[in-house]
Design an enzyme around this catalytic site. Structure first.
Site, short mmCIF file in Angstrom:
data_model
loop_
_atom_site.label_atom_id
_atom_site.label_comp_id
_atom_site.label_asym_id
_atom_site.label_seq_id
_atom_site.Cartn_x
_atom_site.Cartn_y
_atom_site.Cartn_z
N ASP A 24 0.81 -1.22 0.00
CA ASP A 24 0.00 0.00 0.00
C ASP A 24 0.85 1.27 0.00
O ASP A 24 2.06 1.21 0.18
CB ASP A 24 -0.96 -0.02 1.21
CG ASP A 24 -0.28 -0.42 2.52
OD1 ASP A 24 0.95 -0.42 2.58
OD2 ASP A 24 -1.00 -0.72 3.48
N ASP A 82 -7.74 -2.61 13.96
CA ASP A 82 -9.13 -2.93 13.63
C ASP A 82 -9.24 -4.16 12.71
O ASP A 82 -10.29 -4.43 12.16
CB ASP A 82 -9.82 -1.71 12.98
CG ASP A 82 -9.14 -1.27 11.69
OD1 ASP A 82 -8.15 -1.92 11.29
OD2 ASP A 82 -9.60 -0.29 11.08
N HIS A 119 -7.39 -4.62 9.96
CA HIS A 119 -7.10 -4.39 8.54
C HIS A 119 -5.79 -5.03 8.12
O HIS A 119 -4.88 -5.22 8.93
CB HIS A 119 -7.16 -2.90 8.17
CG HIS A 119 -6.06 -2.03 8.67
ND1 HIS A 119 -6.28 -0.97 9.52
CD2 HIS A 119 -4.74 -2.02 8.42
CE1 HIS A 119 -5.14 -0.35 9.76
NE2 HIS A 119 -4.18 -0.97 9.11
N GLU A 151 -9.83 -1.84 5.15
CA GLU A 151 -10.50 -1.57 6.41
C GLU A 151 -11.74 -2.47 6.57
O GLU A 151 -12.26 -2.98 5.57
CB GLU A 151 -10.97 -0.10 6.44
CG GLU A 151 -9.84 0.90 6.33
CD GLU A 151 -9.11 1.13 7.66
OE1 GLU A 151 -9.17 0.25 8.54
OE2 GLU A 151 -8.48 2.19 7.79
C1 GLP Z 1 -0.71 0.44 8.56
C2 GLP Z 1 -0.34 -0.37 7.34
C3 GLP Z 1 -0.58 -1.83 7.55
C4 GLP Z 1 0.01 -2.25 8.87
C5 GLP Z 1 -0.68 -1.54 9.98
C6 GLP Z 1 -0.22 -1.95 11.36
O1 GLP Z 1 -2.04 0.84 8.59
N1 GLP Z 1 -1.02 0.03 6.16
O2 GLP Z 1 -0.01 -2.56 6.47
O3 GLP Z 1 -0.11 -3.63 9.04
O4 GLP Z 1 -0.44 -0.16 9.80
O5 GLP Z 1 0.83 -1.16 11.78
P1 GLP Z 1 1.79 -1.50 12.95
O6 GLP Z 1 2.65 -2.64 12.48
O7 GLP Z 1 2.60 -0.25 13.15
O8 GLP Z 1 0.95 -1.86 14.11
#
Ligand code: GLP
Length: 245
Positions: A70, A139, A141, A146
């Site tokens: 992404d 959440d 995702h 989402e």
């Molecule tokens: C972002 C990314 C996701 C990632 C998520 C969790 O929203 N787009 O790909 O998995 O954050 O982040 P973290 O690893 O910092 O908890």
């Protein structure tokens, strides 16, 4: 455990080393592997472990191709909060990968629909991903898919939920600076990878990880769909697994 292979790690470092070992083994077996990569704080330790292996002469990434999950809409590659910048900073600049074969959606594209089509076509062109790395959003995702009424199919441009903007504002100076939209591989795109490797750490993720592993498979918990993939490994630390013991 419903077809998912769960690897229990002590803490973040142990999780990172165990997951990096899986990625490195794949690259050693298949030097021209295609990897789907992820951003966020969860995979940073894994990337550091890969860099350490490269520096010790134990890993050659020169034949690897990568495609990221992404990117924020409106952020250019030189913006420190963009996912292209993140990947360069935390991995690509420190290993012998050919940057021309590292792909991230173009956050600066003028035409969102065209960018989604271009990225999806690019994924087909570079070939099936041998492994897709994922973090887990608070959440549920994955990528930026989402919770919603339906699982998305292909790469799309999405509006971020307020909770995701709140969760990701730690990387920006304020919540107002977090872009409201992002490009993300669709759930269908993610599911087409041959193998899925998810890294999850910390107590804050314990509740959502339990839902992913034990709750109903539904688009309200996007990562729950992974239970229908035939080759999923979750490497999680004890804190994240504390509700699944
Ligand atoms: C972002 C990314 C996701 C990632 C998520 C969790 O929203 N787009 O790909 O998995 O954050 O982040 P973290 O690893 O910092 O908890």
């Amino acid at each position: 455990m419903i077809g998912m292979d769960i690897i229990r790690a002590r803490d973040y470092e142990d999780m990172s080393l165990k997951a990096a070992g899986i990625v490195a083994d794949l690259i050693r077996k298949k030097p021209d592997a295609v990897l789907g990569l992820a951003t966020g704080s969860s995979p940073i330790g894994l990337y550091k472990a890969l860099i350490d292996m490269y520096q010790r002469g134990e890993l050659d990434m020169s034949g690897v191709t990568t495609a990221n999950l992404d990117e924020y809409v409106g952020l250019s590659p030189d913006n420190e909060q963009s996912y292209r910048y993140f990947m360069d900073h935390y991995l690509f600049d420190h290993v012998n990968i050919d940057k021309a074969r590292t792909f991230v959606p173009d956050g600066m594209s003028e035409d969102a629909d065209a960018e989604c089509r271009r990225y999806e076509a690019l994924l087909s062109k570079i070939g099936e991903r041998d492994l897709q790395l994922l973090g887990l959003g608070l959440d549920g995702h994955i990528g930026f898919n989402e919770p919603s009424e339906a699982f998305s199919d292909v790469t799309c441009c999405v509006e971020l939920d307020q909770s995701t903007i709140e969760a990701n504002k730690r990387f920006f100076s304020s919540a107002e600076e977090v872009p409201g939209k992002a490009y993300t591989m669709g759930i269908g795109t993610i599911m087409r990878a041959k193998k899925i490797l998810m890294v999850v750490n910390g107590e804050a993720k314990a509740g959502i990880l339990e839902k992913v592993m034990r709750g109903p498979v539904c688009p309200g918990v996007p990562a729950s769909i992974l239970r229908f993939h035939r080759d999923v490994t979750i490497v999680a630390d004890e804190a994240a697994l504390s509700k699944c013991l």
